[in-house]
Design a protein around this motif. Structure first.
Motif, PDB file in Angstrom:
ATOM      1  N   ILE A 189      40.507 -15.507  -5.464  1.00 22.04           N
ATOM      2  CA  ILE A 189      41.377 -16.666  -5.382  1.00 22.04           C
ATOM      3  C   ILE A 189      42.626 -16.347  -4.565  1.00 22.04           C
ATOM      4  CG2 ILE A 189      42.690 -16.135  -7.485  1.00 22.04           C
ATOM      5  CD1 ILE A 189      41.534 -19.658  -6.465  1.00 22.04           C
ATOM      6  N   THR A 190      42.892 -15.061  -4.369  1.00 27.17           N
ATOM      7  CA  THR A 190      44.064 -14.586  -3.624  1.00 27.17           C
ATOM      8  C   THR A 190      43.781 -14.593  -2.124  1.00 27.17           C
ATOM      9  OG1 THR A 190      44.429 -13.086  -5.491  1.00 27.17           O
ATOM     10  CG2 THR A 190      45.783 -12.737  -3.523  1.00 27.17           C
ATOM     11  N   GLU A 191      44.787 -14.915  -1.334  1.00 26.86           N
ATOM     12  CA  GLU A 191      44.616 -14.874   0.115  1.00 26.86           C
ATOM     13  C   GLU A 191      44.348 -13.436   0.562  1.00 26.86           C
ATOM     14  OE1 GLU A 191      47.354 -16.918   2.590  1.00 26.86           O
ATOM     15  OE2 GLU A 191      47.659 -18.562   1.170  1.00 26.86           O
ATOM     16  N   PRO A 192      43.533 -13.246   1.605  1.00 25.94           N
ATOM     17  CA  PRO A 192      43.173 -11.899   2.064  1.00 25.94           C
ATOM     18  C   PRO A 192      44.395 -11.027   2.314  1.00 25.94           C
ATOM     19  CG  PRO A 192      41.846 -13.535   3.189  1.00 25.94           C
ATOM     20  CD  PRO A 192      42.882 -14.305   2.407  1.00 25.94           C
ATOM     21  N   GLY A 193      44.299  -9.778   1.846  1.00 24.01           N
ATOM     22  CA  GLY A 193      45.380  -8.825   2.055  1.00 24.01           C
ATOM     23  C   GLY A 193      46.567  -9.002   1.138  1.00 24.01           C
ATOM     24  N   GLY A 194      46.473  -9.932   0.179  1.00 24.16           N
ATOM     25  CA  GLY A 194      47.605 -10.215  -0.694  1.00 24.16           C
ATOM     26  C   GLY A 194      47.825  -9.142  -1.747  1.00 24.16           C
ATOM     27  N   ARG A 195      48.906  -9.304  -2.465  1.00 20.85           N
ATOM     28  CA  ARG A 195      49.287  -8.362  -3.517  1.00 20.85           C
ATOM     29  C   ARG A 195      49.193  -9.050  -4.869  1.00 20.85           C
ATOM     30  NH1 ARG A 195      55.003  -5.144  -4.223  1.00 20.85           N
ATOM     31  NH2 ARG A 195      54.230  -3.502  -5.596  1.00 20.85           N
ATOM     32  N   ILE A 196      48.466  -8.461  -5.803  1.00 16.62           N
ATOM     33  CA  ILE A 196      48.156  -9.080  -7.088  1.00 16.62           C
ATOM     34  C   ILE A 196      48.930  -8.381  -8.196  1.00 16.62           C
ATOM     35  CG2 ILE A 196      46.303  -9.509  -8.758  1.00 16.62           C
ATOM     36  CD1 ILE A 196      44.385  -9.641  -6.346  1.00 16.62           C
ATOM     37  N   LEU A 197      49.465  -9.176  -9.122  1.00 10.64           N
ATOM     38  CA  LEU A 197      50.165  -8.657 -10.302  1.00 10.64           C
ATOM     39  C   LEU A 197      49.307  -8.870 -11.531  1.00 10.64           C
ATOM     40  CD1 LEU A 197      52.706  -7.681 -11.910  1.00 10.64           C
ATOM     41  CD2 LEU A 197      53.422 -10.097 -11.955  1.00 10.64           C
ATOM     42  N   ASP A 198      49.147  -7.805 -12.335  1.00  6.16           N
ATOM     43  CA  ASP A 198      48.502  -7.896 -13.649  1.00  6.16           C
ATOM     44  C   ASP A 198      49.472  -7.347 -14.677  1.00  6.16           C
ATOM     45  OD1 ASP A 198      47.019  -7.898 -15.928  1.00  6.16           O
ATOM     46  OD2 ASP A 198      45.415  -6.596 -15.188  1.00  6.16           O
ATOM     47  N   PRO A 199      50.181  -8.207 -15.428  1.00 10.48           N
ATOM     48  CA  PRO A 199      51.169  -7.726 -16.399  1.00 10.48           C
ATOM     49  C   PRO A 199      50.564  -7.051 -17.629  1.00 10.48           C
ATOM     50  CG  PRO A 199      51.582 -10.010 -15.761  1.00 10.48           C
ATOM     51  CD  PRO A 199      50.207  -9.665 -15.301  1.00 10.48           C
ATOM     52  N   PHE A 200      49.236  -7.133 -17.808  1.00 11.18           N
ATOM     53  CA  PHE A 200      48.563  -6.545 -18.970  1.00 11.18           C
ATOM     54  C   PHE A 200      47.315  -5.825 -18.474  1.00 11.18           C
ATOM     55  CE2 PHE A 200      50.812 -10.414 -20.041  1.00 11.18           C
ATOM     56  CZ  PHE A 200      51.713  -9.954 -20.991  1.00 11.18           C
ATOM     57  N   ALA A 201      47.512  -4.649 -17.917  1.00 17.74           N
ATOM     58  CA  ALA A 201      46.464  -3.981 -17.146  1.00 17.74           C
ATOM     59  C   ALA A 201      45.333  -3.440 -18.001  1.00 17.74           C
ATOM     60  CB  ALA A 201      47.072  -2.857 -16.310  1.00 17.74           C
ATOM     61  N   GLY A 202      45.592  -3.109 -19.264  1.00 19.85           N
ATOM     62  CA  GLY A 202      44.528  -2.579 -20.107  1.00 19.85           C
ATOM     63  C   GLY A 202      43.861  -1.372 -19.487  1.00 19.85           C
ATOM     64  N   SER A 203      42.552  -1.435 -19.309  1.00 22.70           N
ATOM     65  CA  SER A 203      41.819  -0.310 -18.732  1.00 22.70           C
ATOM     66  C   SER A 203      41.786  -0.350 -17.208  1.00 22.70           C
ATOM     67  CB  SER A 203      40.391  -0.283 -19.286  1.00 22.70           C
ATOM     68  OG  SER A 203      39.718  -1.493 -18.990  1.00 22.70           O
ATOM     69  N   GLY A 204      42.533  -1.266 -16.607  1.00 20.16           N
ATOM     70  CA  GLY A 204      42.684  -1.277 -15.158  1.00 20.16           C
ATOM     71  C   GLY A 204      41.631  -2.049 -14.397  1.00 20.16           C
ATOM     72  N   THR A 205      40.845  -2.903 -15.078  1.00 13.23           N
ATOM     73  CA  THR A 205      39.753  -3.589 -14.405  1.00 13.23           C
ATOM     74  C   THR A 205      40.242  -4.500 -13.286  1.00 13.23           C
ATOM     75  OG1 THR A 205      38.531  -3.563 -16.497  1.00 13.23           O
ATOM     76  CG2 THR A 205      37.689  -4.993 -14.764  1.00 13.23           C
ATOM     77  N   THR A 206      41.305  -5.258 -13.534  1.00 14.28           N
ATOM     78  CA  THR A 206      41.813  -6.170 -12.506  1.00 14.28           C
ATOM     79  C   THR A 206      42.325  -5.404 -11.305  1.00 14.28           C
ATOM     80  OG1 THR A 206      42.412  -7.808 -14.184  1.00 14.28           O
ATOM     81  CG2 THR A 206      43.456  -8.017 -12.026  1.00 14.28           C
ATOM     82  N   VAL A 207      43.082  -4.353 -11.547  1.00 18.65           N
ATOM     83  CA  VAL A 207      43.628  -3.567 -10.434  1.00 18.65           C
ATOM     84  C   VAL A 207      42.500  -2.909  -9.649  1.00 18.65           C
ATOM     85  CG1 VAL A 207      45.125  -1.621  -9.820  1.00 18.65           C
ATOM     86  CG2 VAL A 207      45.817  -3.216 -11.626  1.00 18.65           C
ATOM     87  N   LEU A 208      41.516  -2.363 -10.348  1.00 20.99           N
ATOM     88  CA  LEU A 208      40.380  -1.750  -9.670  1.00 20.99           C
ATOM     89  C   LEU A 208      39.625  -2.790  -8.841  1.00 20.99           C
ATOM     90  CD1 LEU A 208      38.401   0.565  -9.130  1.00 20.99           C
ATOM     91  CD2 LEU A 208      37.277   0.005 -11.296  1.00 20.99           C
ATOM     92  N   ALA A 209      39.386  -3.968  -9.413  1.00 23.84           N
ATOM     93  CA  ALA A 209      38.696  -5.032  -8.678  1.00 23.84           C
ATOM     94  C   ALA A 209      39.466  -5.415  -7.429  1.00 23.84           C
ATOM     95  CB  ALA A 209      38.516  -6.251  -9.583  1.00 23.84           C
ATOM     96  N   ALA A 210      40.798  -5.501  -7.547  1.00 21.21           N
ATOM     97  CA  ALA A 210      41.623  -5.849  -6.393  1.00 21.21           C
ATOM     98  C   ALA A 210      41.505  -4.792  -5.297  1.00 21.21           C
ATOM     99  CB  ALA A 210      43.078  -6.004  -6.829  1.00 21.21           C
ATOM    100  N   VAL A 211      41.559  -3.528  -5.691  1.00 21.34           N
ATOM    101  CA  VAL A 211      41.445  -2.435  -4.725  1.00 21.34           C
ATOM    102  C   VAL A 211      40.105  -2.505  -3.999  1.00 21.34           C
ATOM    103  CG1 VAL A 211      41.202   0.075  -4.526  1.00 21.34           C
ATOM    104  CG2 VAL A 211      43.056  -0.890  -5.901  1.00 21.34           C
ATOM    105  N   LEU A 212      39.032  -2.713  -4.752  1.00 25.79           N
ATOM    106  CA  LEU A 212      37.698  -2.744  -4.162  1.00 25.79           C
ATOM    107  C   LEU A 212      37.498  -3.950  -3.243  1.00 25.79           C
ATOM    108  CD1 LEU A 212      35.544  -1.656  -7.248  1.00 25.79           C
ATOM    109  CD2 LEU A 212      36.147  -0.277  -5.255  1.00 25.79           C
TER     110      LEU A 212
END
Length: 319
Positions: A189-212
């Motif tokens: 849903i984020t524009e290409p190359g954008g920067r995503i914030l996850d205030p509740f990272a837990g096991s890091g799934t969102t951040v990992l998905a964003a990186v990939l």
């Protein structure tokens, strides 16, 4: 699949840390906060998350915080961090927040109270759930989503489905971990190359998905154990994902363990830690490079500032 992105896992309380970021730092918020919906009575809510959400006993993943609020308290808390997060986002930035059916009305209320435009609800169909005779299966969770003011229809983002069908992860390190492929779909849903914030990272799934998927990402996690697990997971799986796609992962990048920095001026002298990694060639003027005395770069929390104390802890992520 491009993993040439910078990522961070920050250990600390989102309500204390979010005011330290610069406005306009993020292109999207994608997060899976504690639902605080387990248990029919307050006594049941107050039980540990391992007892509420797992039958594995001593073999269950670690507990997470912030899951014992009643609905009124949860709504007030959610509105507060959602308002703080919106201030950090660019105009038109999307927000996606996971929730279950019990807290769905409260989640849409909190989103709007925080100033976001509520644009709809997507569905995560888990498929597997306990059948109950004479009742509908509770086999879905929901993604309440919206935008920071107007969202132009000509954004360079594909048409995304309204229903995502994925089973629960089989080997999870968090009690309520979401499937990685689900999160890889959601972050688009984020524009290409954008920067995503996850205030509740837990096991890091969102951040990992964003990186990939080629985005930059910052995750905040209250639990020390989960913050470390998330950093280790992204460091490992992020590189393995690059290898599987044929991208020049570790061969082109020297191994860098998750660096740890002490942040001593947030809240009541709490010690928070930043785990981050930067690939060569991604340095920007003003970016923090590991010296606690440097000024904060774009989107980085100003660690020398003293945010106004907040009334309640934010809780640990569930992603």
């Amino acid at each position: 699949m491009n993993v040439d992105s910078r990522w961070q896992i920050i250990h600390g309380d989102s309500l204390k840390l979010l005011p330290g970021f610069a406005p306009g730092s993020f292109d999207a918020v994608v997060t899976d906060p504690p639902y605080a919906s387990g248990g029919r009575t307050q006594a049941e809510k107050n039980k540990s998350t391992a007892k509420k959400y797992s039958s594995m006993g001593a073999g269950a993943p670690p507990d997470f915080e912030g899951d014992a609020k009643d609905q009124r308290s949860w709504t007030r808390w959610a509105a507060e961090w959602l308002a703080d997060a919106r201030k950090l986002c660019k105009p038109g930035a999307p927000v996606c927040m996971f929730i279950d059916w019990r807290q769905l009305p409260a989640a849409s209320d909190a989103l709007q109270w925080a100033g976001w435009i509520w644009r709809g609800t997507a569905v995560w169909d888990k498929g597997n759930s306990r059948p109950q005779k004479g009742r509908f299966r509770q086999q879905a969770e929901y993604i309440v989503w919206g935008s920071n003011s107007d969202m132009p229809v000509n954004r360079p983002v594909p048409c995304l489905p309204g229903v995502f069908k994925y089973g629960n992860p089989q080997r999870r390190i968090h009690l309520t971990e979401k499937p990685l492929q689900l999160m890889r779909d959601i972050v688009k849903i984020t524009e290409p190359g954008g920067r995503i914030l996850d205030p509740f990272a837990g096991s890091g799934t969102t951040v990992l998905a964003a990186v990939l998927e080629g985005y930059e990402a910052t995750g905040i996690e209250m639990s020390d154990e989960y913050a470390r697990l998330a950093a280790e997971r992204i460091e490992t799986e992020g590189e393995h994902g690059a290898d599987a796609a044929g991208d020049p992962g570790p061969a082109a990048v020297p191994h860098v363990a998750g660096a740890v920095q002490t942040i001593s001026e947030i809240g009541e002298k709490a010690q928070d830690f930043v785990f981050r990694r930067q690939r060569p060639g991604r340095h920007r003027p003003g970016d923090r490079r590991g010296d606690a005395g440097d000024g904060a770069g774009p989107g980085q929390p100003d660690l020398r500032a003293h945010p106004v104390p907040r009334p309640s802890p934010s809780g640990s992520g569930t992603g």
